[in-house]
Design a protein around this motif. Structure first.
Motif, short mmCIF file in Angstrom:
data_model
loop_
_atom_site.label_atom_id
_atom_site.label_comp_id
_atom_site.label_asym_id
_atom_site.label_seq_id
_atom_site.Cartn_x
_atom_site.Cartn_y
_atom_site.Cartn_z
N LYS A 310 12.31 -3.22 6.05
CA LYS A 310 13.74 -2.97 6.22
C LYS A 310 14.35 -3.88 7.29
N ALA A 311 13.49 -4.38 8.20
CA ALA A 311 13.96 -5.31 9.23
C ALA A 311 13.97 -6.75 8.73
N GLY A 312 13.57 -6.97 7.49
CA GLY A 312 13.64 -8.30 6.91
C GLY A 312 12.33 -9.06 6.85
N TYR A 313 11.22 -8.43 7.26
CA TYR A 313 9.92 -9.09 7.22
C TYR A 313 9.21 -8.79 5.91
N GLY A 314 8.05 -9.41 5.72
CA GLY A 314 7.28 -9.22 4.51
C GLY A 314 5.90 -8.66 4.77
N VAL A 315 5.34 -8.00 3.76
CA VAL A 315 3.98 -7.46 3.79
C VAL A 315 3.14 -8.26 2.80
N ALA A 316 2.09 -8.87 3.29
CA ALA A 316 1.23 -9.69 2.43
C ALA A 316 -0.01 -8.91 2.01
N TYR A 317 -0.28 -8.96 0.74
CA TYR A 317 -1.56 -8.47 0.22
C TYR A 317 -2.45 -9.69 0.02
N ALA A 318 -3.51 -9.80 0.83
CA ALA A 318 -4.40 -10.96 0.81
C ALA A 318 -5.63 -10.63 -0.02
N ALA A 319 -5.60 -10.96 -1.29
CA ALA A 319 -6.67 -10.57 -2.21
C ALA A 319 -8.00 -11.25 -1.89
N LYS A 320 -7.95 -12.40 -1.22
CA LYS A 320 -9.18 -13.12 -0.89
C LYS A 320 -9.84 -12.57 0.36
N ALA A 321 -9.14 -11.72 1.09
CA ALA A 321 -9.73 -11.03 2.24
C ALA A 321 -10.23 -9.68 1.72
N ARG A 322 -11.54 -9.48 1.73
CA ARG A 322 -12.10 -8.33 1.03
C ARG A 322 -13.02 -7.50 1.92
N VAL A 323 -12.91 -6.18 1.76
CA VAL A 323 -13.82 -5.25 2.42
C VAL A 323 -14.36 -4.28 1.37
N VAL A 324 -15.56 -3.81 1.62
CA VAL A 324 -16.15 -2.77 0.76
C VAL A 324 -15.79 -1.43 1.37
N HIS A 325 -15.04 -0.64 0.59
CA HIS A 325 -14.58 0.66 1.12
C HIS A 325 -14.15 1.54 -0.04
N SER A 326 -14.78 2.66 -0.20
CA SER A 326 -14.39 3.61 -1.23
C SER A 326 -14.94 4.98 -0.89
N HIS A 327 -14.42 6.01 -1.59
CA HIS A 327 -14.86 7.38 -1.37
C HIS A 327 -15.05 8.07 -2.71
N ASN A 328 -16.02 8.94 -2.76
CA ASN A 328 -16.21 9.79 -3.93
C ASN A 328 -15.77 11.21 -3.56
N TYR A 329 -14.44 11.40 -3.52
CA TYR A 329 -13.89 12.68 -3.10
C TYR A 329 -14.05 13.73 -4.19
N SER A 330 -14.30 14.95 -3.77
CA SER A 330 -14.28 16.08 -4.69
C SER A 330 -12.82 16.47 -4.96
N GLY A 331 -12.63 17.40 -5.89
CA GLY A 331 -11.28 17.84 -6.19
C GLY A 331 -10.59 18.46 -4.97
N TRP A 332 -11.32 19.30 -4.21
CA TRP A 332 -10.74 19.92 -3.03
C TRP A 332 -10.41 18.89 -1.95
N GLN A 333 -11.26 17.90 -1.80
CA GLN A 333 -10.97 16.84 -0.84
C GLN A 333 -9.72 16.06 -1.24
N GLN A 334 -9.51 15.88 -2.54
CA GLN A 334 -8.31 15.20 -3.01
C GLN A 334 -7.07 16.04 -2.69
N VAL A 335 -7.18 17.37 -2.83
CA VAL A 335 -6.05 18.23 -2.47
C VAL A 335 -5.70 18.04 -1.00
N ARG A 336 -6.71 18.08 -0.15
CA ARG A 336 -6.47 18.01 1.29
C ARG A 336 -5.91 16.65 1.71
N ARG A 337 -6.49 15.59 1.17
CA ARG A 337 -6.05 14.25 1.53
C ARG A 337 -4.59 14.02 1.11
#
Length: 425
Positions: A310-337
């Motif tokens: 909103k201040a006029g700047y941009g957000v870059a998504y850098a697809a070549k910068a990569r990290v391994v990160h994921s979760h196997n959430y249960s249904g209840w964990q999805q509710v809470r998150r």
């Protein structure tokens, strides 16, 4: 008289010879002086040239100071893997700052353990990247406030925020994030297959500026927008199933992009999407906009990204910068998150009011269902619908948390400490 004349003549001859000899010596001396002066001038030019070359070489070799800031709470094996990968980066950070939420005894053990591990990685001595610790009491932790404290204590030009379970996928994570902020071009190897935003054109050692041509994207309105933050692509871990694999690729595609205010009508709430799982911020703009909000249950990254867009700047998504990160959430964990996520949106109507979000979630479910059917994983459709229903339930409850009994709110939330303060529901 004749003798005298002869003597005078001989004397005159000797005097003339001496004079001529002095003249020759003077000429030789002047020549030697000129030669010496010429040599000195050449040496000086050489020294000046060497100095200029060194200055140019230093300029080429100049790198922005990058500090990695990681909130830590009961760290697992991923943190050690993160630190090891960080040590091997092509653009080495100047230091890593662990913001440890723990009691005093546990804090001391964590400091000792990871200091020893850091030294085993070869990070000892004045020239090595530093590893430092700050204790955050459990009562004082806040997703926005804790990260802002780390930023306030840093002097780096680039603030790289990560979570303790995000592991760099390769040695170019930091470099590609810094390049996305405007410090240089991606290498040809890293740039293969790039179909998103243009890479920056200035060398990696150059300080970005407000009118930097190469690090900006033209918006629909034709206005140059400076990239203020770049976030990394998140890859699923090996134990992630087909649903996790596809949803990660949906939220983190292969193409890089720069999002601006001009994209709000097209992308909706995804315009503000930014993840502090791994995101690099330009320090000057971070300070200019006041940094992360000091108190938030969740979503400090999107709240700040919305403000900078909103201040006029941009957000870059850098697809070549990569990290391994994921979760196997249960249904209840999805509710809470998703409850906490929606609470953050309800608490910040100045950011999220009037910006569509449900439609994007529905689109992801449809895309994921189609993928499961086409890839021979149709048997996972019930799991997909169950998880999606849990997400939506948590989201609806969070958006309306002020109408819920306080006991129910505390039973659902993942962040109990947020509610310890006397907050009006």
């Amino acid at each position: 008289m004749g003798n005298k004349t002869a003597i005078e003549t001989k004397t005159g001859t000797r005097d003339e010879q001496a004079g001529r000899e002095q003249n020759r010596q003077g000429q030789n001396g002047e020549g030697q002086n000129r030669q010496e002066q010429s040599r000195q001038e050449q040496n000086q030019r050489g020294k000046n040239g060497e100095g200029q070359n060194r200055r140019e070489q230093n300029k080429e070799n100049e790198r922005p100071a990058v500090e990695v800031l990681i909130p830590v709470y009961k760290p697992g094996v991923e943190l050690a893997a993160l630190l090891e990968k960080m040590r091997k980066q092509s653009l080495t950070p100047t230091g890593v700052h662990l913001l440890v939420t723990a009691g005093e005894d546990e804090f001391g053990k964590i400091c000792e353990r990871y200091t020893r591990f850091w030294e085993e990685l070869g990070c000892a001595g004045a020239a090595a990247p530093t590893l430092r610790f700050t204790r955050i009491s459990p009562e004082a932790f806040d997703h926005g406030g804790t990260r802002h404290r780390g930023a306030a204590e840093s002097t780096a030009e680039v603030l790289l925020f990560m979570t303790q379970d995000a592991v760099p996928a390769d040695a170019h994570l930091v470099e590609n994030l810094v390049r996305a902020l405007g410090w240089g071009e991606e290498t040809a190897e890293n740039d293969k297959g790039r179909t998103g935003s243009r890479p920056a054109e200035k060398p990696i050692g150059s300080r970005p500026s407000e009118n930097l041509t190469g690090s900006v994207e033209k918006t629909a309105a034709g206005k140059d927008t400076v990239v203020a933050v770049a976030y990394a692509r998140q890859l699923p871990a090996k134990d992630g199933g087909p649903i996790e694999w596809f949803t990660r690729s949906f939220n983190y595609p292969q193409e890089s992009a720069v999002k601006t205010a001009a994209d709000l009508s097209r992308l909706g709430i995804k315009t503000f999407f930014c993840s502090n799982v791994c995101a690099a911020y330009r320090r000057d703009i971070y300070d200019r906009l006041g940094g992360f909000c000091r108190r938030t249950i969740f979503n400090e990254d999107m709240i700040f990204a919305a403000g900078l867009i909103k201040a006029g700047y941009g957000v870059a998504y850098a697809a070549k910068a990569r990290v391994v990160h994921s979760h196997n959430y249960s249904g209840w964990q999805q509710v809470r998150r998703n409850f906490d996520l929606a609470v953050s949106q309800a608490d910040h109507p100045e950011v999220f009011a009037g910006v569509a979000s449900e439609g994007e979630g529905i689109r992801m479910v449809k895309k994921t269902a189609a993928y499961l059917c086409k890839s021979g994983h149709a048997y996972l459709l019930p799991k997909l619908f169950w998880q999606s229903g849990c997400k939506y339930l948590g989201y609806l409850l969070g958006k309306n948390y002020r109408r819920l009994p306080r006991g129910l709110v505390r039973a659902i939330t993942m962040n109990q400490r947020y509610w310890h303060h006397e907050k009006e529901l």
